[in-house]
Write a protein that holds these residues in place. Structure first.
Motif, PDB file in Angstrom:
ATOM      1  N   VAL A 156     -28.531  21.489   6.028  1.00  0.00           N
ATOM      2  CA  VAL A 156     -27.858  21.050   7.250  1.00  0.00           C
ATOM      3  C   VAL A 156     -26.419  21.553   7.224  1.00  0.00           C
ATOM      4  CG1 VAL A 156     -27.048  19.054   8.536  1.00  0.00           C
ATOM      5  CG2 VAL A 156     -29.303  19.015   7.446  1.00  0.00           C
ATOM      6  N   ASN A 157     -26.012  22.199   8.312  1.00  0.00           N
ATOM      7  CA  ASN A 157     -24.640  22.687   8.415  1.00  0.00           C
ATOM      8  C   ASN A 157     -24.117  22.481   9.823  1.00  0.00           C
ATOM      9  OD1 ASN A 157     -23.312  23.918   6.025  1.00  0.00           O
ATOM     10  ND2 ASN A 157     -25.321  24.928   5.870  1.00  0.00           N
ATOM     11  N   PHE A 158     -22.807  22.488   9.967  1.00  0.00           N
ATOM     12  CA  PHE A 158     -22.186  22.230  11.264  1.00  0.00           C
ATOM     13  C   PHE A 158     -21.151  23.299  11.575  1.00  0.00           C
ATOM     14  CE2 PHE A 158     -23.726  18.218   9.704  1.00  0.00           C
ATOM     15  CZ  PHE A 158     -24.290  17.633  10.817  1.00  0.00           C
ATOM     16  N   PHE A 159     -21.020  23.600  12.865  1.00  0.00           N
ATOM     17  CA  PHE A 159     -19.975  24.541  13.292  1.00  0.00           C
ATOM     18  C   PHE A 159     -18.596  23.897  13.118  1.00  0.00           C
ATOM     19  CE2 PHE A 159     -23.309  26.615  15.981  1.00  0.00           C
ATOM     20  CZ  PHE A 159     -23.148  27.890  15.471  1.00  0.00           C
ATOM     21  N   VAL A 160     -18.511  22.606  13.473  1.00  0.00           N
ATOM     22  CA  VAL A 160     -17.212  21.931  13.425  1.00  0.00           C
ATOM     23  C   VAL A 160     -17.341  20.649  12.594  1.00  0.00           C
ATOM     24  CG1 VAL A 160     -15.317  20.930  14.778  1.00  0.00           C
ATOM     25  CG2 VAL A 160     -16.647  22.845  15.711  1.00  0.00           C
ATOM     26  N   VAL A 161     -16.486  20.508  11.596  1.00  0.00           N
ATOM     27  CA  VAL A 161     -16.466  19.315  10.744  1.00  0.00           C
ATOM     28  C   VAL A 161     -15.039  18.758  10.786  1.00  0.00           C
ATOM     29  CG1 VAL A 161     -16.843  18.419   8.402  1.00  0.00           C
ATOM     30  CG2 VAL A 161     -18.204  20.344   9.243  1.00  0.00           C
ATOM     31  N   SER A 162     -14.931  17.411  10.811  1.00  0.00           N
ATOM     32  CA  SER A 162     -13.582  16.822  10.817  1.00  0.00           C
ATOM     33  C   SER A 162     -13.353  16.058   9.520  1.00  0.00           C
ATOM     34  CB  SER A 162     -13.420  15.885  12.006  1.00  0.00           C
ATOM     35  OG  SER A 162     -14.014  14.639  11.714  1.00  0.00           O
ATOM     36  N   SER A 163     -12.105  15.750   9.283  1.00  0.00           N
ATOM     37  CA  SER A 163     -11.818  14.860   8.161  1.00  0.00           C
ATOM     38  C   SER A 163     -12.356  13.478   8.528  1.00  0.00           C
ATOM     39  CB  SER A 163     -10.320  14.830   7.900  1.00  0.00           C
ATOM     40  OG  SER A 163      -9.626  14.507   9.093  1.00  0.00           O
ATOM     41  N   PRO A 164     -12.729  12.656   7.535  1.00  0.00           N
ATOM     42  CA  PRO A 164     -13.447  11.405   7.832  1.00  0.00           C
ATOM     43  C   PRO A 164     -12.739  10.505   8.847  1.00  0.00           C
ATOM     44  CG  PRO A 164     -13.482  11.848   5.487  1.00  0.00           C
ATOM     45  CD  PRO A 164     -12.601  12.883   6.089  1.00  0.00           C
ATOM     46  N   VAL A 165     -11.449  10.418   8.765  1.00  0.00           N
ATOM     47  CA  VAL A 165     -10.724   9.449   9.583  1.00  0.00           C
ATOM     48  C   VAL A 165     -10.879   9.733  11.082  1.00  0.00           C
ATOM     49  CG1 VAL A 165      -8.554  10.747   9.479  1.00  0.00           C
ATOM     50  CG2 VAL A 165      -8.490   8.274   9.802  1.00  0.00           C
ATOM     51  N   LEU A 166     -11.065  10.989  11.428  1.00  0.00           N
ATOM     52  CA  LEU A 166     -11.040  11.362  12.843  1.00  0.00           C
ATOM     53  C   LEU A 166     -12.260  10.852  13.615  1.00  0.00           C
ATOM     54  CD1 LEU A 166      -9.137  12.978  14.679  1.00  0.00           C
ATOM     55  CD2 LEU A 166     -10.506  14.993  14.223  1.00  0.00           C
ATOM     56  N   LEU A 167     -13.439  10.926  13.001  1.00  0.00           N
ATOM     57  CA  LEU A 167     -14.667  10.607  13.747  1.00  0.00           C
ATOM     58  C   LEU A 167     -15.465   9.450  13.138  1.00  0.00           C
ATOM     59  CD1 LEU A 167     -15.885  14.283  14.394  1.00  0.00           C
ATOM     60  CD2 LEU A 167     -14.957  12.723  16.103  1.00  0.00           C
ATOM     61  N   ALA A 168     -14.919   8.817  12.090  1.00  0.00           N
ATOM     62  CA  ALA A 168     -15.706   7.807  11.380  1.00  0.00           C
ATOM     63  C   ALA A 168     -16.116   6.643  12.265  1.00  0.00           C
ATOM     64  CB  ALA A 168     -14.919   7.302  10.174  1.00  0.00           C
ATOM     65  N   THR A 169     -15.301   6.343  13.271  1.00  0.00           N
ATOM     66  CA  THR A 169     -15.610   5.160  14.084  1.00  0.00           C
ATOM     67  C   THR A 169     -16.463   5.497  15.301  1.00  0.00           C
ATOM     68  OG1 THR A 169     -13.546   5.509  15.239  1.00  0.00           O
ATOM     69  CG2 THR A 169     -13.511   3.924  13.403  1.00  0.00           C
ATOM     70  N   GLU A 170     -16.729   6.785  15.537  1.00  0.00           N
ATOM     71  CA  GLU A 170     -17.528   7.162  16.720  1.00  0.00           C
ATOM     72  C   GLU A 170     -19.006   6.884  16.461  1.00  0.00           C
ATOM     73  OE1 GLU A 170     -16.151   7.945  19.393  1.00  0.00           O
ATOM     74  OE2 GLU A 170     -14.120   8.336  18.671  1.00  0.00           O
ATOM     75  N   PRO A 171     -19.763   6.563  17.550  1.00  0.00           N
ATOM     76  CA  PRO A 171     -21.201   6.330  17.342  1.00  0.00           C
ATOM     77  C   PRO A 171     -21.865   7.601  16.808  1.00  0.00           C
ATOM     78  CG  PRO A 171     -20.651   6.407  19.681  1.00  0.00           C
ATOM     79  CD  PRO A 171     -19.353   6.407  18.938  1.00  0.00           C
ATOM     80  N   ALA A 172     -22.628   7.431  15.762  1.00  0.00           N
ATOM     81  CA  ALA A 172     -23.232   8.611  15.127  1.00  0.00           C
ATOM     82  C   ALA A 172     -24.688   8.331  14.758  1.00  0.00           C
ATOM     83  CB  ALA A 172     -22.449   8.986  13.884  1.00  0.00           C
ATOM     84  N   THR A 173     -25.459   9.404  14.697  1.00  0.00           N
ATOM     85  CA  THR A 173     -26.762   9.327  14.032  1.00  0.00           C
ATOM     86  C   THR A 173     -26.619  10.214  12.803  1.00  0.00           C
ATOM     87  OG1 THR A 173     -27.614  11.184  15.267  1.00  0.00           O
ATOM     88  CG2 THR A 173     -28.098   8.999  16.162  1.00  0.00           C
TER      89      THR A 173
END
Lengths: 881, 229
Positions: free
Chosen positions: A692-709
């Motif tokens: 599994v790979n991603f085009f765009v990855v953020s540091s944890p703090v930026l997206l940790a609170t967003e709804p995710a699967t």
């Protein structure tokens, strides 16, 4: 006095009748019929697909307006529409796994409410109503909505029963089912599925299937849905369910990857007011009306259609050679008649008019026959591409027939008119001196007219001068390479003639003594075989090479849509089963909306890939550590772990495509709100590792609170496939993607596409055969005399037959040898240079290419010349004299 | 262009024809003069390769001379292009050939119709039937050349030549491919029809019996014509 036009018509018709009786034009006719058939088969088929797409915009949307989003649509839109008296319906589409008796199937699920569709109809086939069948419990079909939620008046008069509810369909399965049109989707408790799923699942209508946590019954086969035209080329088969059943499946949660649609219909004034009220829309919601419904899809179909059309041009080119050859023979055999006509006082301009009229009338007739053959041919193409186009297609219009006739006439005039016009120049003195032939026309004029005709037709089909130019150059290059190789091999065979004896020498001499004819017909045949073999190389060898390149133990299963609450239990489940999982990555959906504060619009980019990327949502992820298979090319990866400040890392290729540089601040809209941070590193990703790979990855703090699967991949040995049903049962909302199954599906899609092109190239092969027959006909008089003399001298029929077999089998072997060589060469170039794959030599291709072609052409050529052998030698000699 | 004589349907003055072959220049006709009157039957005799057929082709306007002048049906051929000569021949000049030269895929009747239609005649159909009747082949009207004997094919060719009532008929070895009896019948037919139509007849032949029945006999030799008694 008879008027001049009447005289022209009268003579032209009389000569045409003469042509019909003499059979002089049979070969010319066959070449023309074939060309028009190839062009119209593709034309009729693409016309059907285009008509399906261009149906009334409203039908195509199943509504007048659609709001589409990848997140649930706020209830406000629905309330506004209802407030304006508009009819509404809701659908949610997503991918999931359907469990039947056989292996789990990846499907595209569409959950619809009871108001769907607002426009257009659904076509279903189901078991006749009766006790014990699923249909007995289903709601009445073929009804007209009388009410919609909110009391709005629904459009009426949209549905009708098929006449008498007649039994329709052609497959044994379909014969037992009743086809109906309806304006209501499946009732709760049942699902409708595409017919191919029935075979894939190994089950029957009426039985239950597993869909997430629920077990609906298979109620009917879904033949057509109005807004499915946009889903042609569907990757996975369709399953339609009732929206009310969706919660019970547990498949869709707020963070799931799904497409939410609100369908709206009603009078134009209310629709305009609705549109004014809701605009401007947030970035994650798209408004679709009939004008912008699926333009990207239309472009794809148009491109595919154009490609098939261009493939038919190869047929036209080869058939053109047959037309030119047949015309030359026709001219040669008409010379005496023209000399007589000239002698009797027919002026040059009359003959010119008669020939053009005769040719046009003949061309029209042959083209009409070609259209009929093409009409039948498109049904074959439809059959080959049935997986691509699961929906029923409307009947074709007559436009392709007109295009076919025009093509036929242009081809005929381009290839046949120059030699025919020479005929008008025959000297009347020929009646006294039979040795005087027609004035030899300029070869430049003949080639010029043919090239002009080809250029006009290629430009017409390609609608792009540059593409047409390259195509013509490419085909000319292929022909030139083939022709030069044939000439060399024919010369080589000529050297061999002195070393063999008897019928072998006679047979080889037949090939080498007429080098021009041999080069022409072997090149024609070689081109047809090359086209077919090349596709086989792409279809079989390249896909196999790619699959073989996957490292052993590379992940072959992907799990997506993993809910946060399932993460820990899933890890435990896999651990207990002895499956190693690298990591579960969070996945957050977001649309790129700005770079350095400047809004991003698809129209800002010229590159189509950049336009698509700017228009769609990204799968973003966050994490502390640099993922495996990733390498930082510029900037630095954050090292502070969970405490790293907000920042993004972008894949290098994507950054280049979208014009993102190190240090740029990029903004994504996630769940309707902006998330911005600087780009601090650019990465290279090894995509073919299947991790599994991603085009765009953020540091944890930026997206940790967003709804995710969450998403993960793992390797499952074939012996452990029994784990899948249990996994699907325990985690119903998780979607399992089986890479092997996906590869199978990719192969099916590619196979079908290649088969469609192969189908078109079959016409090319037949055109190659026509070139061979034209070559045989051109040498028939010479052969007749040769055989008469040889038989008079005591050569047996069997020996002559063997010599013919040797000649044509040798021609076939040469054509097959060259076609196999060039197919392998192209395959190697594609694999090594374009795809970076290791190409392996395929002995089977050579076996089939060389032996198949030798046998086939040997047989066809011998059969075509066999009549020469069954005539008594005296008759043959007299006829030749 | 002046008409040399009202009665002459074909006239040649100082006619020469040279060709260049692999062996160099070859003179076929050399300063030849000839005049054929309306209704006259003239036989041209000579050895093979003496230039008889070349002369016939030049007189009929099928070829251009190297020098000299030719008049056909009162009109000079000089200055006329091939189309102009074809227009002059149409309906006024008939041909009969040794190898019949019928169009193989047209019926006997259709072969006769063709030159009539080329003249734009409204009565082409009736006149074709009349011509067939005259040559006694009405019953074979729908037959194709390959279904007819050699004599019958030549009768169709004669009917085709006379059907437009030409002023002059050129015949190149008309009995050359036929047996003696059939040849006699064909000669009778040719001469009968000439009388009926008052057309001039220019015959190239090896057959002394046929030549005997003509008004005048000319012999080709060394590229020139000599009168025979």
């Amino acid at each position: 006095m008879i008027s001049r036009p009447l005289l022209t018509w009268r003579i032209a018709l009389r000569l045409l009748r003469q042509d019909r009786r003499s059979g002089e034009l049979h070969l010319l006719g066959a070449a023309l019929v074939l060309t028009v058939a190839a062009i119209t088969a593709v034309g009729f088929f693409t016309d059907r697909v285009e008509s399906s797409m261009n149906r009334q915009g409203a039908d195509l949307l199943a509504a007048d307006l659609v709001l589409e989003s990848t997140t649930p649509l706020p209830p406000d839109y629905r309330q506004r529409a209802e407030g304006l008296g508009l009819a509404i319906a809701q659908t949610i589409a997503f991918r999931s796994i359907l469990m039947g008796e056989g292996r789990p199937q990846l499907v595209e699920v569409k959950a619809v409410d009871s108001a769907y569709p607002l426009r257009g109809q659904l076509r279903v086939r189901e078991a006749p109503s009766g006790p014990g069948t699923a249909a007995a419990d289903s709601p009445p079909v073929a009804i007209v909505h009388s009410e919609t939620p909110g009391g709005a008046e629904a459009p009426s008069g949209r549905a009708e029963d098929l006449p008498g509810g007649a039994q329709t369909g052609s497959s044994p399965l379909a014969e037992a089912l009743t086809e109906r049109l309806t304006t209501r989707g499946p009732s709760p408790g049942q699902v409708w599925i595409e017919s191919r799923l029935l075979h894939l699942l190994g089950t029957e209508l009426g039985t239950t299937v597993g869909l997430g946590a629920s077990h609906p019954a298979l109620g009917a086969i879904l033949g057509e849905e109005p807004d499915r035209a946009g889903a042609l080329f569907a990757f996975a088969p369709r399953v339609m369910m009732n929206l009310a059943d969706l919660p019970a499946t547990g498949l869709v949660t707020a963070a799931s990857r799904a497409e939410y649609r609100l369908l709206v219909a009603g009078d134009a004034g209310a629709l305009a007011r609705f549109q004014r009220q809701i605009e401007p829309l947030p970035a994650n919601i798209r408004l679709i009306d009939s004008a912008n419904a699926r333009p990207e899809f239309a472009t794809a179909v148009e491109r595919a259609g154009r490609f098939l059309h261009l493939a038919t041009l190869v047929t036209l080119l080869v058939a053109g050679a047959a037309i030119a050859l047949a015309s030359r023979r026709f001219v040669a055999r008409q010379t005496d008649a023209v000399a007589i006509l000239r002698c009797l006082g027919a002026p040059h301009h009359l003959l010119w008019r008669v020939f053009v009229l005769r040719l046009v009338l003949f061309g029209l007739f042959a083209s009409l026959v070609g259209c009929l053959v093409g009409w039948a041919g498109q049904a074959g193409l439809r059959l080959v591409l049935s997986d691509w186009f699961p929906v029923d297609l409307p009947p074709p219009s007559l436009t392709p027939a007109l295009a076919g006739i025009a093509t036929g006439l242009v081809a005929l005039l381009g290839f046949a008119l120059p030699p025919l016009l020479q005929l008008a120049q025959v000297t009347p003195l020929r009646v006294l001196r039979g040795d005087l032939g027609p004035a030899r026309g300029s070869a430049l004029a003949a080639v010029g007219a043919a090239v002009l005709a080809l250029a006009v037709l290629t430009l017409w089909q390609a609608q792009d001068a540059r593409l047409a130019g390259w195509l013509l150059l490419g085909v000319a290059g292929a022909i030139a390479s083939l022709a030069v190789s044939v000439l060399l091999l024919v010369r080589l065979a000529g050297g061999l003639t002195g070393r063999v004896r008897g019928v072998w020498r006679l047979g080889l001499a037949g090939l080498t003594r007429r080098p021009a004819g041999a080069v022409l017909h072997i090149t024609g045949l070689g081109l047809g075989i090359l086209a077919l073999l090349l596709l086989a190389v792409v279809r079989v060898d390249l896909l196999a090479s790619w699959q073989e390149r996957l490292p052993p133990g590379a992940p072959n299963q992907f799990l997506i849509n993993i809910q946060p609450t399932d993460v820990a239990p899933l890890e435990t489940f896999l651990q207990e089963a002895g499956i190693t999982v690298a990591a579960l990555h969070p996945m957050i959906r977001g649309r790129l909306t700005a770079i350095n504060g400047k809004p991003v619009e698809p129209s800002d980019y010229a590159n189509p890939r950049a336009q698509r990327l700017a228009a769609r949502e990204f799968n973003l992820s966050q994490g502390a550590a640099l993922p495996q298979d990733n390498r930082v090319l510029a900037g630095t990866w954050w090292t502070e772990g969970e405490g790293a400040p907000p920042q993004f890392s972008v894949e290098m290729g994507l950054a280049e495509t979208l014009g993102i540089a190190l240090g740029d601040e990029i903004t994504f809209t996630v769940s309707g709100r902006p998330v911005a941070a600087p780009v601090t590193s650019l990465r290279e990703v090894q995509w073919d590792s299947f991790n599994v790979n991603f085009f765009v990855v953020s540091s944890p703090v930026l997206l940790a609170t967003e709804p995710a699967t969450f998403i993960t991949s793992f390797y499952l040995p074939a012996a452990r496939e029994d784990l899948i049903p249990e996994l699907v049962r325990r985690f119903p909302s998780v979607t399992l993607l089986d890479v092997n199954a996906i590869l199978d599906q990719v192969r099916t899609v590619v196979d079908r596409g290649v088969m469609a092109v192969e189908y078109v190239f079959l016409f090319t092969l037949v055109a190659g055969l026509l070139v061979m027959f034209a070559g045989i006909q051109a040498s028939l008089e010479e052969r007749r005399l040769e055989h008469g003399i040889l038989r008079t001298l005591g050569t047996g029929r069997r020996a002559l037959l063997t010599s013919l077999a040797v000649e044509f089998t040798a021609a076939g072997l040469l054509a097959g040898l060259l076609a196999s060589f060039f197919a392998e060469l192209t395959g190697w170039l594609l694999a090594e240079q374009l795809f970076g794959l290791e190409f392996s030599f395929n002995p089977r291709l050579w076996l089939i290419g060389v032996l198949g072609s030798g046998l086939f052409i040997g047989l066809a050529g011998t059969l075509a010349t066999y009549p020469l052998l069954i005539r008594p030698p005296l008759t043959t000699l007299r006829a030749a004299a | 262009m002046a008409v040399p004589m009202a009665e002459a349907v074909s006239k040649a003055v100082g006619l020469s024809k040279h060709v260049t072959g692999p062996a160099g220049d070859l003179t076929i006709l050399q300063g030849l003069d000839l005049e054929i009157q309306t209704g006259e039957a003239v036989a041209i005799l000579g050895a093979s390769g003496s230039g008889k057929s070349t002369l016939l082709g030049l007189l009929a306007g099928l070829d251009n001379p190297s020098a000299g002048q030719i008049w056909l049906c009162g009109q000079a051929l000089e200055g006329l292009d091939e189309d102009g000569r074809a227009a002059l021949r149409g309906g006024r000049v008939g041909f009969v050939f040794q190898n019949f030269q019928l169009l193989p895929n047209l019926t006997a009747r259709e072969n006769i119709l063709l030159p009539l239609e080329l003249t734009g005649s409204d009565e082409a159909s009736r006149r074709a039937d009349e011509a067939l009747e005259r040559v006694g082949l009405m019953a074979r009207a729908g037959h194709y050349p390959r279904q007819l004997s050699g004599g019958e094919q030549q009768r169709v060719a004669i009917a085709r030549a006379y059907a437009p009532w030409p002023q002059v008929l050129f015949a190149d070895e008309p009995t050359g491919n036929l047996d003696q009896a059939t040849g006699e019948q064909i000669i009778d037919l040719l001469l009968d029809l000439r009388r009926q139509t008052d057309a001039a007849l220019v015959l190239v032949t090896h057959d002394p019996r046929l030549a005997e029945r003509c008004d005048r006999r000319l012999r080709m030799s060394g590229g020139r014509l000599e009168q025979q008694s």
